[in-house]
Scaffold this active site. Structure first.
Site, PDB file in Angstrom:
ATOM      1  N   HIS A 188       0.752  -1.085   0.059  1.00 43.16           N
ATOM      2  CA  HIS A 188      -0.142  -0.105  -0.089  1.00 43.16           C
ATOM      3  C   HIS A 188       0.884   1.273  -0.132  1.00 43.16           C
ATOM      4  CE1 HIS A 188      -1.963   3.253   2.620  1.00 43.16           C
ATOM      5  NE2 HIS A 188      -2.746   3.026   1.647  1.00 43.16           N
ATOM      6  N   HIS A 206       1.772  11.313  -0.744  1.00 39.15           N
ATOM      7  CA  HIS A 206       0.793  10.758   0.296  1.00 39.15           C
ATOM      8  C   HIS A 206       0.916  11.787   1.300  1.00 39.15           C
ATOM      9  CE1 HIS A 206      -0.634   7.278   3.312  1.00 39.15           C
ATOM     10  NE2 HIS A 206      -1.568   8.124   2.430  1.00 39.15           N
TER      11      HIS A 206
END
Length: 313
Positions: free
Chosen positions: A35, A111
């Protein structure tokens, strides 16, 4: 390096699967994934993304020395470079692409904040690894595309097609290990932009990613079980084991970070993984994604699930 040796590497696990599994479609195998694969190199000096909430961006302008380390602690989901992830057995990469302000045509990953490494550097690392492992197949999922314009997409897709070339597996195929090996194909690129997918037959459409959006591993498992019983998609799909924090949780846990939260939950999450089975049936799994793939036996556990298919062949 000691950690990797302790965990056990799986650099060529696909080439070592039994003959009986070589004609199974890849979406009916169990594939380990990471992920937010590039979050190991987040740049703590970079601003938060413009797609982040207005309040966070305002606080970042006023108190960057507080916001950026905080975002870094909670946005870092991996600690290994891509080639090391490949060696551990990871075969699905979650690449969240962004254009960093004032960096021209260079594309990065993001992110919460941006990465230090560029998209070009990361993809070149993957192609180098693939050259050394000609029977391994990677799925590269490109998504998010923060601040990308049409011309950015065009340049990126042209670069991907040029870089991987004949290694690309077309979505017109039903890929198995044997069929990919016979054609020299090693890469499946899923691209979350329908216009680009329609223009380029080498690209696959977005791969569904199930995740619970919760800090509680029990809720994550309950969510994945509920999704499974609704029926799996026909092609590739991802079951996300990743935990997700929210602002209140971060504020209430000032001395914690995502790694500590994930490590605490791993035993429960990995127990659930060990009970899963791949295959075409409704309740079967395909790609399983996890945070911090290098700190547990996650990869070996997922790879081992494929051997349960031998009982039904």
């Amino acid at each position: 390096m000691e950690d990797k040796q302790q965990l056990g590497e799986n650099p060529d696990w696909m080439s070592r699967l039994p003959e009986e599994l070589l004609d199974v479609p890849l979406w009916n195998l169990a594939l380990p994934g990471s992920h937010d694969s590039m979050s190991f190199c987040l740049d703590v000096s970079s601003p938060v993304l413009r797609s982040q909430p207005c309040l966070l961006r305002l606080i970042d302008r006023l108190f960057p020395c507080w916001t950026r380390p905080c975002v870094y602690r909670w946005a870092t989901t991996q600690q290994s470079v891509l080639s090391d992830q490949c060696d551990l057995g990871i075969r699905f990469f979650d690449l969240r692409i962004a254009r960093k302000p004032a960096e021209g045509v260079k594309l990065f990953f993001a992110h919460g904040i941006y990465t230090l490494l560029t998209v070009k550097e990361a993809l070149e690392e993957l192609v180098t690894w693939l050259d050394a492992h000609p029977k391994e197949i990677l799925i590269v999922s490109c998504s998010h595309f923060d601040l990308l314009h049409h011309r950015d997409h065009t340049r990126l897709v042209e670069y991907i097609i040029s870089l991987f070339g004949k290694k690309l597996c077309s979505p017109q195929d039903s890929p198995t290990l044997r069929s990919c090996w016979s054609r020299g194909q090693q890469v499946i690129v899923s691209y979350n932009n329908q216009q680009m997918v329609q223009q380029h037959p080498e690209l696959w459409t977005e791969i569904p990613y199930w995740y619970a959006d919760s800090t509680d591993p029990k809720k994550v498992i309950a969510y994945l079980e509920d999704q499974k019983h609704r029926g799996r998609p026909a092609g590739f799909y991802v079951s996300g084991l990743n935990l997700t924090e929210d602002a209140p949780y971060v504020l209430l846990h000032p001395f914690q970070n995502l790694r500590k939260m994930t490590t605490k939950a791993l035993s429960l999450l990995l127990r659930w993984v060990s009970e899963q089975r791949p295959g075409p049936e409704a309740c079967r799994v395909n790609i399983l994604c996890c945070d911090f793939v290098s700190v547990s036996q996650f990869c070996s556990l997922v790879i081992g699930l494929n051997y349960t298919l031998l009982n039904g062949i």
